[in-house]
Scaffold this active site. Structure first.
Site, short mmCIF file in Angstrom:
data_model
loop_
_atom_site.label_atom_id
_atom_site.label_comp_id
_atom_site.label_asym_id
_atom_site.label_seq_id
_atom_site.Cartn_x
_atom_site.Cartn_y
_atom_site.Cartn_z
N GLU A 143 -16.47 21.62 28.03
CA GLU A 143 -15.37 22.18 28.80
C GLU A 143 -14.51 23.07 27.90
O GLU A 143 -14.11 22.65 26.82
CB GLU A 143 -14.52 21.03 29.35
CG GLU A 143 -13.40 21.50 30.22
CD GLU A 143 -12.66 20.33 30.84
OE1 GLU A 143 -12.30 19.39 30.10
OE2 GLU A 143 -12.42 20.38 32.05
N GLU A 160 -9.24 10.65 36.34
CA GLU A 160 -9.67 12.00 36.75
C GLU A 160 -9.82 12.80 35.47
O GLU A 160 -8.82 13.15 34.85
CB GLU A 160 -8.59 12.67 37.62
CG GLU A 160 -8.29 11.96 38.90
CD GLU A 160 -9.33 12.20 39.98
OE1 GLU A 160 -10.23 13.06 39.77
OE2 GLU A 160 -9.25 11.53 41.01
N LYS A 189 4.44 9.36 33.13
CA LYS A 189 4.55 10.04 31.84
C LYS A 189 3.87 11.40 31.95
O LYS A 189 2.66 11.50 31.97
CB LYS A 189 3.86 9.19 30.76
CG LYS A 189 4.32 9.40 29.34
CD LYS A 189 4.13 10.76 28.72
CE LYS A 189 2.78 11.08 28.15
NZ LYS A 189 2.73 12.47 27.61
N CYS A 246 -9.46 21.56 36.19
CA CYS A 246 -10.53 20.59 35.85
C CYS A 246 -11.81 20.90 36.61
O CYS A 246 -12.90 20.68 36.11
CB CYS A 246 -10.05 19.19 36.14
SG CYS A 246 -9.43 19.04 37.80
P1 NAP Z 1 -5.04 15.00 27.39
O1 NAP Z 1 -4.77 15.41 26.00
O2 NAP Z 1 -6.03 13.96 27.67
O3 NAP Z 1 -3.62 14.62 28.00
C1 NAP Z 1 -3.42 14.11 29.28
C2 NAP Z 1 -2.23 13.20 29.25
O4 NAP Z 1 -2.48 12.09 28.42
C3 NAP Z 1 -0.97 13.86 28.71
O5 NAP Z 1 0.16 13.38 29.40
C4 NAP Z 1 -0.98 13.37 27.28
O6 NAP Z 1 0.29 13.42 26.68
C5 NAP Z 1 -1.45 11.97 27.46
N1 NAP Z 1 -1.95 11.34 26.25
C6 NAP Z 1 -2.40 11.93 25.11
N2 NAP Z 1 -2.79 10.99 24.22
C7 NAP Z 1 -2.59 9.79 24.80
C8 NAP Z 1 -2.80 8.44 24.40
N3 NAP Z 1 -3.31 8.14 23.20
N4 NAP Z 1 -2.50 7.45 25.26
C9 NAP Z 1 -2.01 7.73 26.47
N5 NAP Z 1 -1.77 8.97 26.92
C10 NAP Z 1 -2.05 10.01 26.09
O7 NAP Z 1 -5.48 16.21 28.26
P2 NAP Z 1 -4.81 17.63 28.27
O8 NAP Z 1 -5.39 18.36 27.11
O9 NAP Z 1 -3.36 17.52 28.37
O10 NAP Z 1 -5.39 18.18 29.68
C11 NAP Z 1 -6.60 18.87 29.79
C12 NAP Z 1 -7.72 17.95 30.25
O11 NAP Z 1 -7.40 17.30 31.47
C13 NAP Z 1 -8.98 18.71 30.54
O12 NAP Z 1 -10.08 18.05 29.94
C14 NAP Z 1 -9.11 18.68 32.06
O13 NAP Z 1 -10.39 18.74 32.58
C15 NAP Z 1 -8.46 17.40 32.41
N6 NAP Z 1 -7.94 17.48 33.77
C16 NAP Z 1 -8.60 16.85 34.79
C17 NAP Z 1 -8.15 16.92 36.10
C18 NAP Z 1 -8.86 16.21 37.23
O14 NAP Z 1 -8.33 16.15 38.33
N7 NAP Z 1 -10.03 15.65 37.03
C19 NAP Z 1 -6.98 17.64 36.38
C20 NAP Z 1 -6.32 18.28 35.34
C21 NAP Z 1 -6.82 18.20 34.04
P3 NAP Z 1 0.65 14.71 25.75
O15 NAP Z 1 0.44 15.92 26.59
O16 NAP Z 1 2.04 14.46 25.44
O17 NAP Z 1 -0.29 14.67 24.58
#
Ligand code: NAP
Ligand code: MG
Length: 491
Positions: free
Chosen positions: A385, A252, A177, A286
Site C-alpha cells: 500500500e 479496518e 483517540k 484505504c
Molecule cells: P496508523 O499509524 O496505524 O495510525 C492509526 C491510528 O493508530 C492513529 O490514531 C495512530 O495515532 C494510532 N496509533 C499509532 N500507534 C499506535 C499504538 N502503538 N497503539 C495504539 N494506537 C496507535 O495508520 P495511519 O498511518 O495513521 O493511517 C494510514 C493507514 O490506515 C493506511 O494503511 C490505511 O489503509 C489505513 N486506513 C484504513 C481504513 C479502512 O477503513 N480500512 C480507513 C482509513 C485508513 P498517531 O496518528 O498519533 O500515530
C-alpha cells in the site's frame, strides 16, 4: 481551536501538560498546539466512560431517547459544515469540496444510526424457534460496554462518526483517540456533544500520540471493545493488546485494491473512475483502487488517455478554488511515498507521469498525481500500500489472468470491475476476494452498506446494520415451561 481534552463532559488540560504541533500540510505552518494526552488522561477518560456506562442513564435510555441526542449532534454538525470542512482542510490538506462532502456524510452517519437506535426499540427481541416446545427462546441485544476507538487522519471527522455514531446508538460509551496528524475536528466533536447535551462521560475525546495515548487505550482493562482503523502493523498491536484480556475487537486496515478494466469498456468512463479511484482525497483512501488491470487490447489507448487527463489535475492548497489534489497529509507520508516510488523505479517500474513535487509549489507536502507502469508483480509498488496519489497500471490477457492477478495480495478490502458485459462483471465480482466490490465505478460509499475487508484488510464490518452489531452483545434467554418436568435425576 480547542486546546483541551474532552473528558466526562468537561474540558481538561492533559495531566502531564504536554502539547504537540499540528501542521497545515499545504503551507508547513504550525496551526495549533494540541493537547497531548497520556496514559493518565486515558485512565481518567476510561473511568468516566465506565461510570457513564455502569451507573449512568445512557445504556438504559430507550433507543428513541438516544436517537434524540444523535440527531441533535447531526443538526449541529450540519449547521457547522463550512467551518468544520475548513478545519479539516487546514489539518488534512484535502480540497474543500471533498471536506464539505465528508462533513455532510458525517451528519448523515449520525442520522442513520439514530434511525437504527429507534429500530432497536421497535424490535427489542427475536424469538428463536426451537425443536423442543417445552422451551421458548429469545435473543436480546445489549450494548457491549465501554468502547475505545482509534482512528486515522484521512477522513478525520468521518472516521470518528463511523465509530461514535453506532457505538452511541447501541448504548455504549466511548473514548476516542484521533490521529496526532488531524486532531482538530475530533475535539470539535466534543463541543458538538456538549452542545447536544450528551450526558457526561458518554463520549470522551483524548488527543495524543499513538504510543502515548493509543497504546494505553488499547491496553486498558476498563475497555470492553476496541474499534480501530489504520495500518496493518498498528492493527496487529491493537489485536495483541486486546488478546491479553479478550477484548472484543474490530479492525479496518489497509488495502491494495485492484480495478479490472475490460476492453469493451467506454474509455471516458474508465478513465474517470480510475482517476476517482486513486486521486480522490490524494489517494489517501484505504479502499483506493491503486492497482489498475487493463485488458491488453485496450491498454495502450487507455494509458495514453489516462496520462493526458492526469496531467490536467490542478494541484494546490485545498482552500483554493478549483483545486482537485491537495498535499499529502504530512512530511512523514511525503518522504515515505517518494521513497516507495524510488524503490519501485529501481525495481523496474516506469513513471508514465508524476513522481515528483509539482513545479511552482516549493512549500507543502505536494506530489504530482503519479502513474507507474511496467512493474513486475513482485515490485513493491505493485504489492504494498502506498496510500497516496500513485497508481500502478498493468495489462492482462484474459478474465482468468485478471482474477488471478487481482486476488494475488495479502489485502482484500475492495475491488472494482468495468465491462459492458454485465454477466462478466457479475462473474468477476463474485471471484474477487474482497469485502467491497464495485461494478462500473470505484469508491462511492454508502452509510447503509457494509464496509470492511477480507484477509489482512481487517476483521468485522462497519456501517449499515453491521456497524451497529459491532457494539451489541447477543444474549439468548431460554425458558423452560414451568408446568413441565425435566426428569433426569429426579425420576
Ligand atoms: P496508523 O499509524 O496505524 O495510525 C492509526 C491510528 O493508530 C492513529 O490514531 C495512530 O495515532 C494510532 N496509533 C499509532 N500507534 C499506535 C499504538 N502503538 N497503539 C495504539 N494506537 C496507535 O495508520 P495511519 O498511518 O495513521 O493511517 C494510514 C493507514 O490506515 C493506511 O494503511 C490505511 O489503509 C489505513 N486506513 C484504513 C481504513 C479502512 O477503513 N480500512 C480507513 C482509513 C485508513 P498517531 O496518528 O498519533 O500515530
Ligand atoms: Mg501515524
Amino acid at each position: 481551536m480547542r486546546d483541551k481534552l474532552f473528558i466526562n463532559g468537561e474540558w481538561h488540560l492533559p495531566l502531564k501538560g504536554g502539547r504537540f504541533p499540528v501542521v497545515n500540510p499545504a503551507t508547513e505552518e504550525i496551526i495549533a498546539d494540541a493537547p497531548a494526552g497520556t496514559a493518565e488522561d486515558i485512565n481518567t477518560a476510561v473511568r468516566a466512560a465506565r461510570v457513564a456506562f455502569d451507573h449512568g442513564p445512557w445504556p438504559k435510555l430507550s433507543g428513541r431517547e438516544r436517537a434524540g441526542y444523535l440527531r441533535a449532534m447531526a443538526a449541529r454538525i450540519e449547521e457547522r459544515t463550512q467551518d468544520l470542512a475548513r478545519l479539516e482542510v487546514l489539518d488534512n490538506g484535502k480540497p474543500l469540496p471533498e471536506a464539505v462532502w465528508d462533513i455532510e456524510d458525517t451528519a448523515g452517519c449520525f442520522r442513520f444510526y439514530a434511525d437504527l437506535a429507534e429500530e432497536l426499540d421497535a424490535n427489542p427481541e427475536e424469538v428463536i424457534p426451537l425443536g423442543d416446545d417445552r422451551f421458548s427462546s429469545r435473543v436480546v441485544r445489549e450494548p457491549v460496554g465501554v468502547a475505545g476507538a482509534i482512528i486515522p487522519w484521512n477522513y478525520p471527522l468521518l472516521m470518528a462518526a463511523w465509530k461514535v455514531a453506532p457505538a452511541l446508538a447501541a448504548g455504549c460509551t466511548m473514548v476516542l483517540k484521533p490521529s496526532e496528524l488531524t486532531p482538530l475536528t475530533a475535539l470539535e466533536l466534543g463541543a458538538i456533544a456538549e452542545d447536544a447535551g450528551l450526558p457526561a462521560g458518554v463520549l470522551n475525546i483524548v488527543t495524543g500520540l499513538g504510543p502515548d495515548a493509543g497504546q494505553p487505550l488499547s491496553e486498558h482493562p476498563g475497555i470492553d471493545k476496541l474499534a480501530f482503523t489504520g495500518s496493518v502493523p498498528t492493527g496487529s498491536r491493537i489485536m495483541a493488546a486486546a488478546a491479553r484480556d479478550i477484548k472484543n475487537v474490530s479492525l479496518e486496515l489497509g488495502g491494495k485494491s485492484p480495478f479490472v478494466v475490460f476492453a469493451d469498456s467506454d474509455i471516458d468512463k474508465a478513465v474517470e473512475w480510475i482517476m476517482f479511484g486513486i486521486f480522490w482525497n490524494q489517494g489517501e483512501v484505504c479502499s483506493a483502487t491503486s492497482r489498475v488491470l487493463v485488458e491488453e487490447s485496450l491498454y495502450p489507448a487507455l494509458l495514453t488517455r489516462l496520462v493526458e487527463e492526469t496531467k490536467k489535475i490542478s494541484i494546490g492548497n485545498g482552500l483554493d478554488d478549483g483545486t482537485l489534489l491537495g498535499p499529502l497529509v504530512s512530511k512523514g507520508q511525503y518522504d515515505k511515498i517518494h521513497a516507495m516510488i524510488e524503490r519501485g523505479v529501481s525495481g523496474g517500474a516506469r513513471i508514465a507521469t508524476g513522481g515528483k513535487r509539482p513545479e511552482g509549489l516549493q512549500k507543502g507536502y505536494f506530489l504530482e498525481p503519479t502513474i507507474l507502469t511496467d512493474m513486475s508483480e513482485d515490485n513493491i509498488v505493485w504489492r504494498e500500500e502506498i496510500f497516496g496519489p500513485v497508481v500502478c497500471v498493468k495489462p492482462f490477457r484474459d478474465e482468468t489472468d485478471a482474477i488471478r492477478m487481482a486476488n494475488d495480495s495479502r489485502f482484500g478490502l475492495a475491488a472494482a470491475v468495468m465491462s459492458d458485459d454485465l454477466d462478466r462483471c457479475e462473474r468477476v465480482a463474485r471471484a474477487f476476494k474482497a469485502g467491497i466490490v464495485w461494478i462500473n465505478c470505484s469508491q462511492p460509499t454508502f452509510t447503509e452498506a457494509p464496509w470492511g475487508g477480507y484477509k489482512q484488510s481487517g476483521i468485522g464490518r462497519e456501517l449499515g446494520k453491521w456497524g451497529l452489531s459491532n457494539y451489541l452483545e447477543v444474549k439468548q434467554i431460554t425458558a423452560f415451561d414451568k408446568n413441565e418436568t425435566w426428569g433426569w435425576y429426579l425420576k
